[in-house]
Design an enzyme around this catalytic site. Structure first.
Site, PDB file in Angstrom:
ATOM      1  N   GLY A  70       0.814  -1.217   0.000  1.00 53.49           N
ATOM      2  CA  GLY A  70       0.000   0.000   0.000  1.00 53.49           C
ATOM      3  C   GLY A  70       0.844   1.262   0.000  1.00 53.49           C
ATOM      4  O   GLY A  70       0.595   2.201  -0.763  1.00 53.49           O
ATOM      5  N   HIS A  98      18.381  -2.731 -11.783  1.00 51.72           N
ATOM      6  CA  HIS A  98      17.562  -2.710 -13.000  1.00 51.72           C
ATOM      7  C   HIS A  98      16.593  -1.533 -13.044  1.00 51.72           C
ATOM      8  O   HIS A  98      16.330  -0.989 -14.112  1.00 51.72           O
ATOM      9  CB  HIS A  98      16.751  -4.011 -13.122  1.00 51.72           C
ATOM     10  N   HIS A 133      18.619  -0.855 -19.448  1.00 52.57           N
ATOM     11  CA  HIS A 133      17.581  -0.450 -18.489  1.00 52.57           C
ATOM     12  C   HIS A 133      17.219   1.031 -18.645  1.00 52.57           C
ATOM     13  O   HIS A 133      16.133   1.446 -18.227  1.00 52.57           O
ATOM     14  CB  HIS A 133      18.046  -0.724 -17.065  1.00 52.57           C
ATOM     15  N   ARG A 136      14.112   1.640 -20.675  1.00 51.55           N
ATOM     16  CA  ARG A 136      12.893   1.237 -19.958  1.00 51.55           C
ATOM     17  C   ARG A 136      12.479   2.303 -18.936  1.00 51.55           C
ATOM     18  O   ARG A 136      11.293   2.587 -18.778  1.00 51.55           O
ATOM     19  CB  ARG A 136      13.139  -0.119 -19.301  1.00 51.55           C
TER      20      ARG A 136
HETATM   21  C1  RB5 Z   1      -2.722  -1.868   7.698  1.00 51.43           C
HETATM   22  O1  RB5 Z   1      -3.604  -2.711   8.354  1.00 51.43           O
HETATM   23  C2  RB5 Z   1      -2.277  -2.500   6.376  1.00 51.43           C
HETATM   24  O2  RB5 Z   1      -3.340  -2.532   5.499  1.00 51.43           O
HETATM   25  C3  RB5 Z   1      -1.107  -1.741   5.805  1.00 51.43           C
HETATM   26  O3  RB5 Z   1      -0.067  -1.711   6.717  1.00 51.43           O
HETATM   27  C4  RB5 Z   1      -0.505  -2.301   4.531  1.00 51.43           C
HETATM   28  O4  RB5 Z   1      -0.217  -3.654   4.650  1.00 51.43           O
HETATM   29  C5  RB5 Z   1      -1.212  -1.974   3.280  1.00 51.43           C
HETATM   30  O5  RB5 Z   1      -0.767  -2.286   2.167  1.00 51.43           O
END
Ligand code: RB5
Length: 162
Positions: A70, A98, A133, A136
């Protein structure tokens, strides 16, 4: 090196270990938080690290969340950022050699502290290989430029380039 680091609540303890490792190595560390176990939103911290790298206040960014995924997605929304999730020393080395990644992301729920430290160490000591690279990365930059201009970009995949 000047290194910006950020994490959400899932990554805060690994972040502390990485900060200690970096400080011990003589790096100048800008810790952008979070600082406690209270639940926070990883995009805030990925964006802060990404901005620090994009505006030049940091040479390298380090991001930690539960999976590394995330926070890498968030960091990658900042123009000029190439954030890579790494799980081990091999992916850490390849991310630099790369992809010339400028932000390295680690999942604290997936990668143990010793592997995380060794991966970060490897990332920092590896060198971009350029060569084939470079073309790219130019294509990745072109995608960013298109997005900044409100376009999806154009062109078909090409086969047979050196
Ligand atoms: C948090 O619960 C979790 O979603 C976050 O740390 C992460 O893993 C998201 O990609």
């Amino acid at each position: 090196m000047r290194i910006a680091i950020g994490a959400d609540h899932a990554g805060v303890h690994l972040k502390a270990e990485l900060v200690a490792f970096l400080a011990q190595g003589g790096h100048e560390v800008d810790d952008l938080g979070t600082t406690g176990d209270e639940s926070v939103d990883y995009p805030d911290f990925g964006a802060a690290v990404g901005r620090a790298v994009a505006d030049g206040s940091a040479e390298v960014g380090v991001c930690v969340c539960g999976t590394g995924i995330g926070i890498s997605i968030a960091a990658n929304k900042v123009q000029g950022v190439r954030a890579a999730v790494v799980h081990d020393v091999t992916s850490a080395r390849m991310a630099k050699e790369h992809n010339d990644a400028n932000v390295v992301c680690i999942g604290a729920r997936l990668t143990g502290p010793q592997v995380a430290v060794e991966s970060l160490d490897t990332f920092l000591s590896s060198t971009w290989q350029a060569g084939r690279h470079a073309r790219r990365l130019e294509k990745i930059t072109a995608l960013e430029d298109a997005a900044a201009a409100g376009s999806l970009g154009a062109g078909r995949p090409v086969v047979g380039q050196p």
